[in-house]
Scaffold this motif. Structure first.
Motif, PDB file in Angstrom:
ATOM      1  N   LEU A 284      -8.034   2.418  -7.506  1.00  0.00           N
ATOM      2  CA  LEU A 284      -8.874   2.950  -6.367  1.00  0.00           C
ATOM      3  C   LEU A 284      -8.076   4.376  -6.118  1.00  0.00           C
ATOM      4  CD1 LEU A 284      -9.870   0.181  -4.235  1.00  0.00           C
ATOM      5  CD2 LEU A 284     -10.909   1.073  -6.080  1.00  0.00           C
ATOM      6  N   LEU A 285      -6.689   4.333  -5.878  1.00  0.00           N
ATOM      7  CA  LEU A 285      -6.193   5.738  -5.417  1.00  0.00           C
ATOM      8  C   LEU A 285      -6.085   6.836  -6.610  1.00  0.00           C
ATOM      9  CD1 LEU A 285      -4.733   7.097  -3.067  1.00  0.00           C
ATOM     10  CD2 LEU A 285      -2.581   6.174  -3.977  1.00  0.00           C
ATOM     11  N   SER A 286      -6.101   6.528  -7.767  1.00  0.00           N
ATOM     12  CA  SER A 286      -5.976   7.436  -8.845  1.00  0.00           C
ATOM     13  C   SER A 286      -7.474   8.032  -8.669  1.00  0.00           C
ATOM     14  CB  SER A 286      -5.496   6.779 -10.217  1.00  0.00           C
ATOM     15  OG  SER A 286      -6.529   5.921 -10.320  1.00  0.00           O
TER      16      SER A 286
ATOM     17  N   VAL B 103       0.967  -1.071  -0.065  1.00  0.00           N
ATOM     18  CA  VAL B 103      -0.154   0.072  -0.115  1.00  0.00           C
ATOM     19  C   VAL B 103       0.916   1.204   0.121  1.00  0.00           C
ATOM     20  CG1 VAL B 103      -1.731   1.133   1.227  1.00  0.00           C
ATOM     21  CG2 VAL B 103      -1.823  -1.053   1.314  1.00  0.00           C
ATOM     22  N   LYS B 104       1.975   1.452   0.692  1.00  0.00           N
ATOM     23  CA  LYS B 104       2.785   2.486   0.869  1.00  0.00           C
ATOM     24  C   LYS B 104       3.392   2.588  -0.602  1.00  0.00           C
ATOM     25  CE  LYS B 104       6.603   4.576   3.534  1.00  0.00           C
ATOM     26  NZ  LYS B 104       7.201   5.059   2.329  1.00  0.00           N
TER      27      LYS B 104
ATOM     28  N   ARG C 147      -6.216   3.191   4.578  1.00  0.00           N
ATOM     29  CA  ARG C 147      -5.845   2.564   6.112  1.00  0.00           C
ATOM     30  C   ARG C 147      -6.046   1.194   5.754  1.00  0.00           C
ATOM     31  NH1 ARG C 147      -9.993   2.018  10.049  1.00  0.00           N
ATOM     32  NH2 ARG C 147     -12.065   2.524   9.190  1.00  0.00           N
ATOM     33  N   VAL C 148      -5.541   0.244   6.379  1.00  0.00           N
ATOM     34  CA  VAL C 148      -5.743  -1.193   6.209  1.00  0.00           C
ATOM     35  C   VAL C 148      -6.688  -1.563   7.540  1.00  0.00           C
ATOM     36  CG1 VAL C 148      -4.457  -3.590   6.559  1.00  0.00           C
ATOM     37  CG2 VAL C 148      -3.443  -1.793   5.390  1.00  0.00           C
ATOM     38  N   VAL C 149      -7.628  -2.410   7.012  1.00  0.00           N
ATOM     39  CA  VAL C 149      -8.614  -2.450   8.178  1.00  0.00           C
ATOM     40  C   VAL C 149      -8.958  -4.041   8.224  1.00  0.00           C
ATOM     41  CG1 VAL C 149      -9.820  -0.266   7.709  1.00  0.00           C
ATOM     42  CG2 VAL C 149     -10.500  -2.226   6.325  1.00  0.00           C
ATOM     43  N   ALA C 150      -9.336  -4.608   9.291  1.00  0.00           N
ATOM     44  CA  ALA C 150      -9.672  -5.934   9.351  1.00  0.00           C
ATOM     45  C   ALA C 150     -11.107  -6.195  10.009  1.00  0.00           C
ATOM     46  CB  ALA C 150      -8.762  -6.513  10.369  1.00  0.00           C
ATOM     47  N   ARG C 151     -11.901  -7.153   9.278  1.00  0.00           N
ATOM     48  CA  ARG C 151     -13.326  -7.528   9.813  1.00  0.00           C
ATOM     49  C   ARG C 151     -13.154  -8.790  10.445  1.00  0.00           C
ATOM     50  NH1 ARG C 151     -17.666  -8.117   4.727  1.00  0.00           N
ATOM     51  NH2 ARG C 151     -17.472  -5.859   5.119  1.00  0.00           N
ATOM     52  N   ASP C 152     -13.995  -8.672  11.612  1.00  0.00           N
ATOM     53  CA  ASP C 152     -14.054  -9.805  12.682  1.00  0.00           C
ATOM     54  C   ASP C 152     -14.749 -11.006  11.933  1.00  0.00           C
ATOM     55  OD1 ASP C 152     -14.303 -11.471  14.952  1.00  0.00           O
ATOM     56  OD2 ASP C 152     -15.301 -10.064  16.055  1.00  0.00           O
ATOM     57  N   GLY C 153     -14.078 -12.191  11.738  1.00  0.00           N
ATOM     58  CA  GLY C 153     -14.801 -13.276  11.247  1.00  0.00           C
ATOM     59  C   GLY C 153     -15.783 -13.814  12.210  1.00  0.00           C
ATOM     60  N   LYS C 154     -15.491 -13.770  13.418  1.00  0.00           N
ATOM     61  CA  LYS C 154     -16.284 -14.590  14.342  1.00  0.00           C
ATOM     62  C   LYS C 154     -17.725 -13.840  14.477  1.00  0.00           C
ATOM     63  CE  LYS C 154     -12.514 -16.316  17.225  1.00  0.00           C
ATOM     64  NZ  LYS C 154     -11.939 -16.622  18.256  1.00  0.00           N
ATOM     65  N   ALA C 155     -17.455 -12.399  14.471  1.00  0.00           N
ATOM     66  CA  ALA C 155     -18.650 -11.955  14.679  1.00  0.00           C
ATOM     67  C   ALA C 155     -19.769 -11.796  13.445  1.00  0.00           C
ATOM     68  CB  ALA C 155     -18.468 -10.176  14.731  1.00  0.00           C
ATOM     69  N   ARG C 156     -19.152 -12.082  12.322  1.00  0.00           N
ATOM     70  CA  ARG C 156     -19.890 -11.974  10.933  1.00  0.00           C
ATOM     71  C   ARG C 156     -20.009 -13.358  10.503  1.00  0.00           C
ATOM     72  NH1 ARG C 156     -20.454  -7.431   8.510  1.00  0.00           N
ATOM     73  NH2 ARG C 156     -19.539  -5.309   9.649  1.00  0.00           N
ATOM     74  N   GLY C 157     -19.459 -14.371  11.001  1.00  0.00           N
ATOM     75  CA  GLY C 157     -19.614 -15.863  10.579  1.00  0.00           C
ATOM     76  C   GLY C 157     -18.942 -16.561   9.544  1.00  0.00           C
TER      77      GLY C 157
ATOM     78  N   ARG D 248      -2.076  18.220  -7.223  1.00  0.00           N
ATOM     79  CA  ARG D 248      -3.490  18.664  -6.892  1.00  0.00           C
ATOM     80  C   ARG D 248      -3.657  19.247  -5.335  1.00  0.00           C
ATOM     81  NH1 ARG D 248      -7.759  17.689 -10.108  1.00  0.00           N
ATOM     82  NH2 ARG D 248      -9.152  17.363  -8.348  1.00  0.00           N
ATOM     83  N   ASN D 249      -2.614  19.338  -4.729  1.00  0.00           N
ATOM     84  CA  ASN D 249      -2.445  20.011  -3.617  1.00  0.00           C
ATOM     85  C   ASN D 249      -3.585  19.129  -2.542  1.00  0.00           C
ATOM     86  OD1 ASN D 249      -1.861  21.722  -1.400  1.00  0.00           O
ATOM     87  ND2 ASN D 249      -3.572  23.074  -1.760  1.00  0.00           N
ATOM     88  N   LEU D 250      -3.285  17.623  -2.552  1.00  0.00           N
ATOM     89  CA  LEU D 250      -4.046  16.753  -1.654  1.00  0.00           C
ATOM     90  C   LEU D 250      -3.155  16.083  -0.822  1.00  0.00           C
ATOM     91  CD1 LEU D 250      -5.914  14.932  -4.665  1.00  0.00           C
ATOM     92  CD2 LEU D 250      -6.706  16.803  -3.153  1.00  0.00           C
ATOM     93  N   HIS D 251      -3.772  15.827   0.451  1.00  0.00           N
ATOM     94  CA  HIS D 251      -2.901  15.507   1.526  1.00  0.00           C
ATOM     95  C   HIS D 251      -3.349  13.978   1.697  1.00  0.00           C
ATOM     96  CE1 HIS D 251      -0.758  14.977   5.255  1.00  0.00           C
ATOM     97  NE2 HIS D 251      -1.813  14.812   5.970  1.00  0.00           N
ATOM     98  N   VAL D 252      -2.442  12.962   1.399  1.00  0.00           N
ATOM     99  CA  VAL D 252      -2.831  11.491   1.664  1.00  0.00           C
ATOM    100  C   VAL D 252      -2.221  11.025   2.931  1.00  0.00           C
ATOM    101  CG1 VAL D 252      -2.554   9.276   0.231  1.00  0.00           C
ATOM    102  CG2 VAL D 252      -2.802  11.365  -0.956  1.00  0.00           C
ATOM    103  N   THR D 253      -3.072  10.237   3.654  1.00  0.00           N
ATOM    104  CA  THR D 253      -2.522   9.526   4.898  1.00  0.00           C
ATOM    105  C   THR D 253      -2.646   8.256   4.635  1.00  0.00           C
ATOM    106  OG1 THR D 253      -4.621   9.955   6.012  1.00  0.00           O
ATOM    107  CG2 THR D 253      -3.106  11.721   6.162  1.00  0.00           C
ATOM    108  N   LEU D 254      -1.826   7.391   5.454  1.00  0.00           N
ATOM    109  CA  LEU D 254      -1.815   6.048   5.513  1.00  0.00           C
ATOM    110  C   LEU D 254      -1.816   5.488   6.893  1.00  0.00           C
ATOM    111  CD1 LEU D 254      -1.487   3.138   4.153  1.00  0.00           C
ATOM    112  CD2 LEU D 254       1.079   3.528   4.321  1.00  0.00           C
TER     113      LEU D 254
END
Length: 458
Positions: free
Chosen positions: A344-346, A303-304, A361-371, A317-323
């Protein structure tokens, strides 16, 4: 916001004939008319035969028997009167009509309750006559007249019933003429309509076949154009990558570290573009199959690298990108992941107004909660204008773009291709509205880590 080309459904040709929703009605009407021509005479014939049988073997036959009884009884009355005038005591006064009574009863009982009631009244008077001595007196003559009147009532009723049955026969026989007179022209008209409809159906079939051939030719032309364009684009990209490699190796002289870093990014971007063009060529040549090469990678580093590759575009384009990401080892195809994230980024950079912010950002989904077995994803969030709610279901369609895109160029293929590749990897690309405006696109990876080496694009 999605990079999607506005798609207009194909318009129907004004000259193309269209079948109505009830095209089958003329055929059904013709078949019905022909069936009626066959069925109605049969039903009428059966009904006429039944009424005629009731007339000939019922009311008419019963009238004959009643008339015979009347004539025989009248003869007996006359003989009795003659005997009385001759003062002959040996005259037999009993009626001898038992045979006719039995046959008459058999005929009358099928003619209805009124006929049976009149018959019973007559036979009761006949029985009384046979059990009463007759001496030629006025009382005896009156009894005989009442018996004759009773027989006359039965005969009159049977005559009326015969008239009704004859009229019914005539009415039913009229259908022999009316049925073909009415139904034959209708059937003929219906058959003509069916023939006309058949010609229209054949015309529709020819038009449909021509349109199908046009679609096939258009698809072949599109595939040929794709192969030609990708081939022509790949050659200059390959040459540019070669020059970047020469600069990177210092063939024209040493570079400072910052310049070397920039050249490495150029090399990597051109290499990604060449890989994309190669994939397009492979898709056009191998009926939609892509080669997937799995490896263990650090998702945060991938991702970086993608963010670094787009640093110049964001700065322009004077945009601020955070990771926001932690070390996340993952078994996937790093080339395909970079291709999806670059799309996606472009998109986010193109559709975010100057001075805006983009968060990755890198996100995680809880498998136990969602089956499920748990999923990891990369979320790209912008604060651009977003996508109208009525168009959101179409953001992943090929060649679809939102009309009000602020003049941003695009071909509407990025998101469609990204989702297809993500699903080949066992994941997906999803869209959601960002709070406060903007869009959120997330690349999800399957928690199972299935390492399929080759998969069909679908």
């Amino acid at each position: 916001m999605s990079d999607a080309l506005e798609h207009s459904p194909p318009k129907a040709n004004a000259s193309t004939p269209m079948l109505g929703p009830r095209w089958w009605m003329p055929s059904a009407f013709a078949i019905l008319a022909l069936l009626l021509l066959l069925i109605v005479p049969t039903i009428v014939n059966r009904r006429v035969s039944k009424v005629r049988s009731q007339l000939n073997l019922g009311s008419e036959h019963a009238r004959v028997l009643v008339n015979d009884l009347e004539a025989a009884f009248a003869g007996q009355l006359l003989a009795q009167r003659i005997a009385a005038e001759a003062n002959d005591p040996q005259f037999a006064t009993r009626s001898k009509l038992e045979t006719d009574e039995v046959e008459l009863h058999t005929s009358v009982r099928d003619l209805g309750p009124k006929a049976v009631a009149l018959y019973d009244a007559m036979t009761d008077r006949l029985a009384a006559w046979n059990t009463t001595p007759h001496d030629g007196s006025a009382a005896s003559a009156q009894q005989g007249l009442e018996l004759l009147a009773s027989a006359e009532q039965l005969d009159n009723y049977l005559a009326g019933l015969s008239d009704v049955q004859r009229n019914e026969v005539r009415r039913l026989e009229s259908y022999y003429i009316l049925t073909p007179t009415i139904l034959a022209p209708i059937a003929l008209i219906a058959i003509l309509v069916v023939m006309w409809s058949g010609r229209r159906v054949l015309r529709f079939a020819r038009v449909a076949e021509e349109e199908r051939a046009q679609v096939v030719r258009a698809a072949d032309a599109r595939a040929a154009l794709l192969r030609g364009v990708t081939h022509d684009v790949k050659n200059p990209l390959g040459a540019a990558m070669g020059y970047a490699l020469l600069l990177e190796e210092g063939v024209v002289g040493p570079m400072v570290p910052r310049q070397s870093e920039m050249v490495q990014r150029i090399h990597r971007l051109v290499e990604t573009a060449v890989a994309t063009v190669t994939d397009l060529l492979e898709l056009a040549r191998t009926d939609g199959e892509l080669q997937i090469e799995y490896a263990t990678v650090d998702l945060a580093k991938v991702v970086k690298d993608v963010i670094d590759d787009h640093e110049g575009m964001a700065r322009e384009r004077n945009l601020h990108v955070t990771l926001t990401a932690a070390d996340t080892p993952l078994v996937t195809d790093p080339v395909r992941v970079r291709q999806i994230l670059a799309n996606l980024l472009s998109n986010a950079i193109k559709y975010t107004p100057p001075g805006g912010e983009i968060s990755v950002r890198v996100v995680a989904r809880d498998g136990k909660a969602r089956g499920d077995d748990g999923r990891v994803g990369v979320e790209v969030r912008d604060n651009g204008p977003g996508i109208p709610s009525e168009l959101q279901p179409r953001v992943f369609e090929e060649f679809f773009r939102v009309r009000a895109n602020g003049g941003v160029n695009g071909n509407g293929l990025g998101l469609a291709i990204s989702r297809r590749i993500a699903r080949l990897l066992g994941g997906d690309v999803t869209f959601a509205e960002a709070e406060g405006g903007g869009s959120v696109f997330t690349l999800w990876f399957s928690g199972g880590g299935t390492q399929t080496r080759r998969a069909a694009a679908s």
